[in-house]
Design a protein around this motif. Structure first.
Motif, PDB file in Angstrom:
ATOM      1  N   ASP A  48       0.839  -1.206   0.000  1.00 10.60           N
ATOM      2  CA  ASP A  48       0.000   0.000   0.000  1.00 10.60           C
ATOM      3  C   ASP A  48       0.875   1.258   0.000  1.00 10.60           C
ATOM      4  O   ASP A  48       0.808   2.083   0.917  1.00 10.60           O
ATOM      5  CB  ASP A  48      -0.911   0.011   1.228  1.00 10.60           C
ATOM      6  CG  ASP A  48      -1.986  -1.058   1.163  1.00 10.60           C
ATOM      7  OD1 ASP A  48      -2.518  -1.288   0.069  1.00 10.60           O
ATOM      8  OD2 ASP A  48      -2.290  -1.651   2.209  1.00 10.60           O
ATOM      9  N   ASP A  49       1.689   1.423  -1.040  1.00 15.17           N
ATOM     10  CA  ASP A  49       2.613   2.553  -1.081  1.00 15.17           C
ATOM     11  C   ASP A  49       2.174   3.634  -2.056  1.00 15.17           C
ATOM     12  O   ASP A  49       2.884   4.626  -2.261  1.00 15.17           O
ATOM     13  CB  ASP A  49       4.027   2.074  -1.435  1.00 15.17           C
ATOM     14  CG  ASP A  49       4.090   1.298  -2.747  1.00 15.17           C
ATOM     15  OD1 ASP A  49       3.062   1.248  -3.469  1.00 15.17           O
ATOM     16  OD2 ASP A  49       5.158   0.746  -3.050  1.00 15.17           O
ATOM     17  N   GLY A  67      -3.638   2.372   2.094  1.00 12.29           N
ATOM     18  CA  GLY A  67      -2.759   3.370   1.494  1.00 12.29           C
ATOM     19  C   GLY A  67      -3.222   4.799   1.658  1.00 12.29           C
ATOM     20  O   GLY A  67      -2.530   5.732   1.242  1.00 12.29           O
ATOM     21  N   ASP A 117      -3.535   6.621  -2.334  1.00 13.48           N
ATOM     22  CA  ASP A 117      -3.609   5.377  -3.093  1.00 13.48           C
ATOM     23  C   ASP A 117      -5.025   5.188  -3.609  1.00 13.48           C
ATOM     24  O   ASP A 117      -5.950   5.909  -3.223  1.00 13.48           O
ATOM     25  CB  ASP A 117      -3.191   4.184  -2.206  1.00 13.48           C
ATOM     26  CG  ASP A 117      -2.580   3.040  -3.008  1.00 13.48           C
ATOM     27  OD1 ASP A 117      -2.723   3.039  -4.248  1.00 13.48           O
ATOM     28  OD2 ASP A 117      -1.958   2.151  -2.396  1.00 13.48           O
ATOM     29  N   GLU A 176      -8.263   3.686   1.764  1.00 13.97           N
ATOM     30  CA  GLU A 176      -8.203   3.981   0.336  1.00 13.97           C
ATOM     31  C   GLU A 176      -9.629   4.120  -0.181  1.00 13.97           C
ATOM     32  O   GLU A 176     -10.571   3.592   0.404  1.00 13.97           O
ATOM     33  CB  GLU A 176      -7.496   2.851  -0.415  1.00 13.97           C
ATOM     34  CG  GLU A 176      -6.029   2.698  -0.071  1.00 13.97           C
ATOM     35  CD  GLU A 176      -5.349   1.614  -0.876  1.00 13.97           C
ATOM     36  OE1 GLU A 176      -5.734   1.414  -2.057  1.00 13.97           O
ATOM     37  OE2 GLU A 176      -4.426   0.965  -0.344  1.00 13.97           O
TER      38      GLU A 176
END
Length: 657
Positions: free
Chosen positions: A305-306, A343, A347, A377
């Motif tokens: 989750d970057d 994220g 994200d 997210e």
């Protein structure tokens, strides 16, 4: 279905689509090979340095079985870890003399296997990262003694389980919860339902879990044995699966920790996250393990989750999921529950091929006052939401079981949200064991509630689609309501057969302007007059191939003929990709659920951000998934203001028109 797929070799099978019912999973697999497997694998092949493991996918030239495969493995210096998804011709071999991870393929070992007269193909497995969602090694807490209401469970942590009964504790909003007491009051507690926790193991000796543990349905694919107990670490890193298991099936009134959503259901442990690198075969075997003993698979993990990763299931894993939804539970279909991702606003979960899959139920989270959590997210593929953290103190999360007989109040993230949903679905399956995997999705849409959920930053508002269903880009169709889902499950009639329609394509490459918006339209009859006609939508996919100077600055919107506009890709400020782009990536939306697909669909692509970008949309295909016949026709309407009543009336009005 023969599979000679390597990382960058994927067969296109678009022209072989068929109507798909529960008995027709091979054609479904073919469709998915085009829509998702090819998209994911092709895009991943262009990613940063590939890692190769000491595992090999091996296909024999016939159905020789486990014993023959073991002899073949031994004579070539390998070990047979067992079949792939129970096959008699596909096996998982490992070579102990090779490093678990290396940067180059071992050509000699591959050639050695291929030279064996009984082996038709051998593919060294790539390694990739899969991360737990929401892990936070906070303090472990001992049991506490607090007063309880007369009819509440007597478990000492129940007062902290605000997601089960929200009385306003820790700054929460009273009655903002899963409404499980209404399900329990109907005598439904999850009996005869098994949920598999696919994770880092389960402490099956925990006093709150041991009597609800299904050993026959459990396995350790990290160590290849039947005992999925977590590996010890000083920081309790491998507590994740045990915490998730307690949310589903912790026992009631036993004086230990709290209580599970479905406290009379069973949990199985599938240990598959605890090795340096994940492989396609470990994932596939995990998601296809004992599909007739396991009803629900719960996954609180995914690609990193970057905010810059675009990743999803590989070939064997997709085959396992497709087979699960079509053959599992003796043909009713397994339910795959997925955490949507941690994220945050940087994200987009539509870039996660697991959460954005049609075959999974993607679950986001809210905190106990109705706001989204800071790590949530957003994406158009999220179906519904449950709960994670408290409001006043973010460290006060979900109260559940922990390693070595302990308890915690600190489980959090969408990791905590997915098992809660699995528990609610377990209640629905007890109420009506004949529910299919698609019935569960329809019930989720029809019974989830807006309640008090809101976007703390005011970005995403509640919107009504063309048949009167409210949705939110963060929360899907709302928070799960166990009482309502159980009540409707008891009256439920299985929805009509599902079909898949290619709604048309734009093949000519179009430049995305640096300023302004590229607008493309498709007029579709939704396969009218053919065997795959779709009149009532479930999932919609825009399968897109796109390259740009900065992938993260791309926004994509899809608007239906009934005017529902879905943001199928939001800006991801951490994604600097300028080479890979998206290759046949299936962006999915649930927002048009129940709508009529015939007419003009509009795709909008534009760049956002301070720096001018350039790019090309090379291809766009519209895929429509749903039913030819109207769903819900035979369902009685008891509440004229319910979602069911609203949708049925919209469908009836449409027919009259």
């Amino acid at each position: 279905m023969r599979d000679e797929t390597t990382c960058c070799l994927v067969r296109s099978t678009r022209n072989r689509q068929k109507a798909t019912t529960m008995e027709q999973w091979p054609s479904l697999s073919i469709l998915l090979s085009f829509l998702l497997i090819s998209a994911v694998i092709l895009s991943l092949c262009q990613a940063a340095p590939e890692v190769f493991t000491n595992s090999f996918y091996v296909r024999l030239n016939g159905e020789h079985g486990h014993d023959v495969a073991s002899r073949i493995a031994k004579r070539n210096g390998f070990e047979n870890l067992g079949p792939v998804m129970g096959s008699k011709s596909e096996f998982h071999f490992v070579h102990r003399g090779l490093n678990h991870a290396r940067t180059k393929r071992s050509v000699p070992h591959t050639r050695l296997l291929k030279a064996d007269p009984l082996i038709t193909s051998a593919i060294q497995q790539s390694g990739f990262r899969r991360v737990k969602r929401g892990f936070n090694p906070l303090k472990v807490e001992n049991l506490v003694d607090v007063p309880l209401s007369h009819n509440d469970p007597s478990d000492p942590y129940f007062p902290y389980q605000w997601y089960l009964k929200n009385t306003g504790q820790n700054g929460g909003k009273p009655k903002l919860d899963l409404n499980v007491e209404a399900a329990w009051a109907q005598g439904i507690t999850g009996k005869n339902v098994t949920t598999a926790i696919m994770d880092d193991g389960v402490d099956y000796m925990h006093p709150d879990l041991k009597f609800n543990y299904n050993a026959k349905a459990s396995y350790d694919f990290s160590s290849n044995d039947p005992y999925p107990y977590p590996r010890y670490t000083d920081d309790w890193f491998n507590s994740h699966g045990t915490r998730c298991a307690g949310e589903v099936a912790a026992a009631r009134d036993n004086g230990v920790c709290g209580v599970g959503v479905a406290y009379d259901s069973k949990v199985a442990g599938i240990r598959m996250l605890d090795q340096p690198y994940m492989t396609d075969l470990i994932e596939a075997n995990s998601m296809g393990h004992e599909p007739n003993l396991i009803d629900i698979y719960s996954a609180s993990w995914g690609p990193t989750d970057d905010g810059k990763t675009v990743d999803g299931p590989r070939n064997a894993t997709m085959r396992a999921i497709v087979r699960g939804v079509n053959e599992g539970r003796n043909g009713l279909g397994n339910i795959y529950v997925w955490a949507s991702g941690d994220g945050g606003e940087d994200d987009d979960c539509n870039c996660d091929g697991y959460a954005a899959s049609m075959w999974t139920v993607s679950i986001n989270s809210a905190i106990n006052d109705g706001q989204n959590a800071h790590y949530d997210e957003s994406c158009s593929s999220t179906l519904a939401s449950t709960f994670s953290n408290g409001a006043k103190d973010p460290n006060t999360g979900v109260a559940t079981t922990d390693l070595y007989g302990k308890c915690t109040r600190s489980h959090s993230g969408t990791s905590a949200a997915a098992p809660e949903a699995a528990g609610v679905f377990a209640l629905a399956l007890e109420a009506n064991p004949s529910l299919t995997w698609r019935d569960i999705q329809h019930l989720t849409v029809l019974t989830s509630k807006r309640n008090s959920l809101f976007d703390a930053k005011g970005r995403f508002h509640w919107t009504m689609n063309g048949v009167g269903l409210e949705f939110n880009h963060l929360f899907g169709f709302g928070v799960l309501d166990a009482g309502a889902m159980v009540a409707l499950s008891r009256e439920w009639k299985t929805v009509p057969a599902r079909y898949h329609c290619d709604g048309g394509s734009v093949k000519e490459a179009r430049r995305v302007p640096s300023r302004g918006t590229l607008v493309l339209t498709l007029d579709t009859k939704a396969c009218q007059g053919t065997d795959t006609e779709v009149n009532y939508l479930e999932h919609v996919q825009a399968v897109v191939t796109l390259n740009s100077t900065r992938r993260g600055d791309t926004n994509i919107y899809l608007t239906s003929p009934m005017g529902t506009r879905s943001m199928i890709l939001s800006r991801r400020p951490n994604d600097d990709d300028r080479h890979d782009g998206f290759v046949k990536w299936p962006f999915m939306t649930t927002h048009t659920w129940g709508e009529y697909p015939k007419g003009t669909w509009t795709l909008e692509v534009r760049f956002v951000g301070d720096v001018l970008q350039a790019g090309w949309l090379k291809e766009w295909t519209l895929m429509l998934h749903g039913t030819r016949d109207a769903p819900y026709v035979n369902l009685p309407v008891t509440d004229p203001h319910s979602k069911l009543a609203v949708v049925k009336k919209a469908h009836e009005d449409r027919k009259k028109a």
